[in-house]
Design a protein around this motif. Sequence first.
Motif, mmCIF file in Angstrom:
data_model
loop_
_atom_site.group_PDB
_atom_site.id
_atom_site.type_symbol
_atom_site.label_atom_id
_atom_site.label_comp_id
_atom_site.label_asym_id
_atom_site.label_seq_id
_atom_site.Cartn_x
_atom_site.Cartn_y
_atom_site.Cartn_z
ATOM 1 N N GLY A 46 0.811 -1.213 0.000
ATOM 2 C CA GLY A 46 0.000 0.000 0.000
ATOM 3 C C GLY A 46 0.839 1.255 0.000
ATOM 4 N N GLU A 47 0.300 2.305 -0.597
ATOM 5 C CA GLU A 47 1.000 3.580 -0.670
ATOM 6 C C GLU A 47 0.794 4.391 0.607
ATOM 7 O OE1 GLU A 47 0.591 4.266 -5.498
ATOM 8 O OE2 GLU A 47 -0.709 5.378 -4.120
ATOM 9 N N PRO A 48 1.757 5.264 0.945
ATOM 10 C CA PRO A 48 1.601 6.115 2.121
ATOM 11 C C PRO A 48 0.388 7.039 2.003
ATOM 12 C CG PRO A 48 3.871 6.134 1.337
ATOM 13 C CD PRO A 48 3.069 5.452 0.284
ATOM 14 N N SER A 49 -0.183 7.369 3.155
ATOM 15 C CA SER A 49 -1.260 8.353 3.245
ATOM 16 C C SER A 49 -0.820 9.427 4.230
ATOM 17 C CB SER A 49 -2.558 7.716 3.749
ATOM 18 O OG SER A 49 -3.042 6.728 2.867
ATOM 19 N N ASP A 54 2.691 4.451 8.391
ATOM 20 C CA ASP A 54 2.976 3.476 7.338
ATOM 21 C C ASP A 54 2.991 2.082 7.967
ATOM 22 O OD1 ASP A 54 3.149 5.418 5.385
ATOM 23 O OD2 ASP A 54 5.319 5.615 5.545
ATOM 24 N N SER A 199 -4.784 2.772 -3.078
ATOM 25 C CA SER A 199 -3.569 3.228 -3.737
ATOM 26 C C SER A 199 -3.904 3.618 -5.177
ATOM 27 C CB SER A 199 -2.500 2.135 -3.712
ATOM 28 O OG SER A 199 -2.063 1.887 -2.394
ATOM 29 N N ASP A 201 -3.052 2.342 -7.898
ATOM 30 C CA ASP A 201 -3.314 1.233 -8.820
ATOM 31 C C ASP A 201 -4.764 0.772 -8.791
ATOM 32 O OD1 ASP A 201 -3.545 -0.193 -6.452
ATOM 33 O OD2 ASP A 201 -1.805 -1.466 -6.812
ATOM 34 N N SER A 206 -4.518 1.947 0.409
ATOM 35 C CA SER A 206 -3.536 2.925 0.861
ATOM 36 C C SER A 206 -3.309 2.692 2.351
ATOM 37 C CB SER A 206 -4.074 4.339 0.646
ATOM 38 O OG SER A 206 -5.229 4.538 1.469
#
Length: 231
Positions: A46-49, A54, A199, A201, A206
Amino acid sequence: MTGAEGRAAEASDPYVLSPEDTGELLRAAPWSRFAVIGDSLAEGIGEPSPGYADLPWADRVLEALRRAGDEVEYLNLGVRHLKAAEVRGSQLRRALEFRPDLASVVCGGNDMLARDFSAGAVEAELDAMVGPLREAGADVFVFTIQDITRVFPEQLGGGSLRERIQTFNDQVRKVAVRHDAMVVDMWAHPASGDRSVFSADMLHASMRGHAVLASAVYVQLGRRLAALRGD
């Protein structure tokens, strides 16, 4: 960033439980060996928010269990891209050898996205993982998939994928009922229509999404504990 400084937005997120509320839900939790098997969601991709730690959902659950009780041993075997049969073939034996008293089976999404998706075959694979874990004495929880077409309808083709997700979720629920497993139902979760839980994608959560997922897990674990206590 994993400390309190990384969690400023979490304190005001209506779908992320506070440590205090989580502690009350998980009060005197008995679980001491937590195992996770599955695909990329299990692994924690998952991407950072901004404003969120994280920290993937499973690590958050571990953190909460360790705050609520004694030391908790942890095994996460999740590997991205795997289909359900691959998860069973490469991870189930190791998970059983770990002797968990709490386990999560998180897979089938990659099968659901494949052209040759067979709902019956996925149900059989999930059954062949949840069943042995329950028979070995573990409490088990599984997830339904969010309706990602609510957020990205133009990219994902809408109706046909939505029907596949519903079919997959029906199979998950059947397996859970059969083995008295917990269902973390993300299909109807009010945050599932927020782009920020995904995320870029469009498929993976996320870090906000992971925080929301973890809170949904706490609620189900809390319900199981309340039932065990007779509350």
